[in-house]
Design an enzyme around this catalytic site. Structure first.
Site, mmCIF file in Angstrom:
data_model
loop_
_atom_site.group_PDB
_atom_site.id
_atom_site.type_symbol
_atom_site.label_atom_id
_atom_site.label_comp_id
_atom_site.label_asym_id
_atom_site.label_seq_id
_atom_site.Cartn_x
_atom_site.Cartn_y
_atom_site.Cartn_z
ATOM 1 N N HIS A 17 -77.469 -2.139 30.119
ATOM 2 C CA HIS A 17 -78.136 -0.854 29.891
ATOM 3 C C HIS A 17 -79.658 -1.042 29.896
ATOM 4 C CE1 HIS A 17 -74.433 1.390 28.481
ATOM 5 N NE2 HIS A 17 -74.018 0.152 28.673
ATOM 6 N N ASP A 119 -79.679 7.116 26.751
ATOM 7 C CA ASP A 119 -78.417 6.532 27.179
ATOM 8 C C ASP A 119 -77.279 7.490 26.817
ATOM 9 O OD1 ASP A 119 -76.040 4.770 27.198
ATOM 10 O OD2 ASP A 119 -77.523 3.187 27.460
#
Ligand code: UDP
Length: 470
Positions: A17, A119
């Site tokens: 990520h 995210d």
């Protein structure tokens, strides 16, 4: 500078990520945005130790890394708990929701922020921006095809396809629109393999909330490109107002910098230098895959048995618990001395770009998949969890740029499929991979779909900073 947009970027603290979101940060810096990147102290420490992040961003005065309190890393979690990834994500998000929220609120309220890029897993951060009245754009690190299957989870549960009604893992899934001719039960995200109804209801609720949030967010950014996932992107556009497909993100950048949270062992590049063209299978299972010892031995035996050269990344925490300390069979050590090279962390993009590499045995993490496509290297997929089951089905069945070894871990299968990728099926795989790789390059060059979508994203954020979001 007046009206210089200020973007806050908040990734889940995990390698897969942080890497794409840091690339996005650089793309925004190049557009002259001010960028604040939230990162746990633990990850920040590792980025500082093992990467050139400081020099990479030195020319951008508006870039800042903002430390937030730590949560248990995946490595700490698997060391002391278990390897249930959904549980780790849930716990991490809960931890961040308590400890990082004050930092986020302070920044959102006091720093003239134009927009939050958050995210997809960090729902509390999205809600926080919403309450304060700052536009939030969701960033999803997985492929569009897997995000679409996530969106279909509530339906799959309600219509009785999940939990699976019988043991037939090859049964076609009927209620994922656009995929009903090729998606089998075994290709659904790994968390669909649950057996009990209560867990399913939890999944149904979580993903129903997810769809709602995605439809309310200003937009959705995906690290993919139209020629790869056009049909699924259209389906997602029916649920989300603005979908920006801007990948492969790392290909927008002229010089690729590492965002590795571990020390990179460069010695494998000189090992590769001495090998013939396309003769090596690179084996890397990303940052989070955990193998059982018997799986590790089967894969290792298969690699030795294949009689091909192999370069394998064996992280210190790749094998489950204390089983790591058991002695390695002598035959494997001899086979490795003859044809193998083992490192604890590789410079993956450089490895994939090396002419000696002819195939990639991968866990089908999305960053790895895109990196392989960019480098034009056919894959042999052995998916581990979450989105990877979907990605590997697309690689094998839809894009035909690799083979899917899903759910098999047998030395003979490994040996045979490694030979297929490097020899038997090499030409057909290389041909379709070359086409996809070209399409990836086209997408990020001027006028290409990802190039234009990134432009549109930058434009839309600039508009937010001048007159607020519409
Ligand atoms: N990676 C690397 N060296 C390694 C193994 C992985 O640099 O030895 C990088 C890889 O290039 C990719 C990331 O780590 O960018 C892994 O992300 P991915 O989404 O493939 O898998 P995850 O780690 O999230 O499971």
């Amino acid at each position: 500078m007046d009206n210089q947009p200020h973007v806050l970027i908040f990734p889940l603290p995990a390698q897969g990520h942080i890497t794409p979101m840091l690339n996005l940060a650089q793309l925004f810096c190049q557009a002259n945005f001010q960028v604040t990147f939230l990162i746990t102290s633990h990850s920040l420490e590792r980025l500082t130790l093992y990467t050139d992040t400081k020099t990479r961003f030195a020319g951008y005065s508006g870039f800042r890394l903002e430390p937030i309190p730590n949560v248990l890393s995946w490595k700490q979690w698997t060391g002391s708990h278990n390897d249930d990834v959904m549980q780790w994500i849930t716990e991490s998000v809960l931890g961040l929701a308590v400890d990082a929220k004050p930092v986020l609120e302070r920044l959102l309220k006091g720093c003239d922020v134009s927009c939050l890029i958050v995210d997809g897993y960090l729902r509390f951060a999205y809600d926080c921006a919403n309450e304060i009245g700052i536009p939030a754009i969701s960033f999803r690190c997985p492929s569009a095809c897997s995000v679409w299957t996530y969106f279909c989870v509530p339906n799959l549960v309600q219509l009785g396809e999940v939990p699976f009604q019988d043991e037939d893992m090859d049964k076609l899934v009927q209620n994922v629109p656009g995929m009903n001719t090729f998606l089998r039960n075994r290709d659904l995200p790994s968390f669909c393999r649950v057996k009990d109804k209560t867990t399913c209801l939890g999944l149904e609720q979580a993903f129903a909330a997810e769809i709602e949030r995605s439809s309310q967010a200003y937009g959705l950014i995906l690290n993919t490109f139209e020629d790869l996932e056009g049909p699924v992107l259209s389906l997602l556009r029916s649920k989300c107002p603005r979908v920006y497909s801007i990948g492969p993100q790392h290909s927008h950048l002229k010089h690729n910098s590492s965002s590795s949270l571990q020390e990179v062992d460069q010695c494998c590049l000189s090992w590769l230098d001495k090998k013939p063209m396309e003769s090596v299978i690179y084996v890397g299972f990303g940052s989070s895959t955990i193998l059982k010892r018997d799986q590790m031995i089967e894969i290792w035996e298969g690699l030795v048995q294949s009689n091909k050269y192999f370069l394998w990344v064996i992280r210190s925490d790749l094998v489950n618990g204390g089983e790591n300390d058991l002695p390695t069979p002598v035959g494997l050590l001899e086979g490795t001395n003859a044809r193998g090279c083992i490192v604890s962390w590789a410079p993956q993009e450089a490895v994939l770009a090396h002419p000696a590499v002819g195939g990639f045995l991968t866990h089908s993490g999305w960053n790895s998949t895109l990196e392989s496509i960019s480098a034009g290297v056919p894959m042999l997929c052995w998916p581990y969890f979450t989105d990877q089951q979907v990605n590997s089905r697309y690689v094998g069945e839809v894009w035909k740029i690799g083979l899917d070894m899903k759910d098999q871990c047998d030395r003979n299968v490994v040996a045979e499929m490694v030979n297929d990728v490097l020899d038997g099926k090499k030409n057909e795989l290389k041909e379709s991979m070359a086409r996809m790789s070209e399409a990836a390059k086209r997408s990020v060059t001027q006028g290409g779909s990802s190039y234009c979508n990134l432009d549109r994203l930058i434009h839309d954020i600039k508009m937010m900073s001048t007159k607020g979001a519409d």
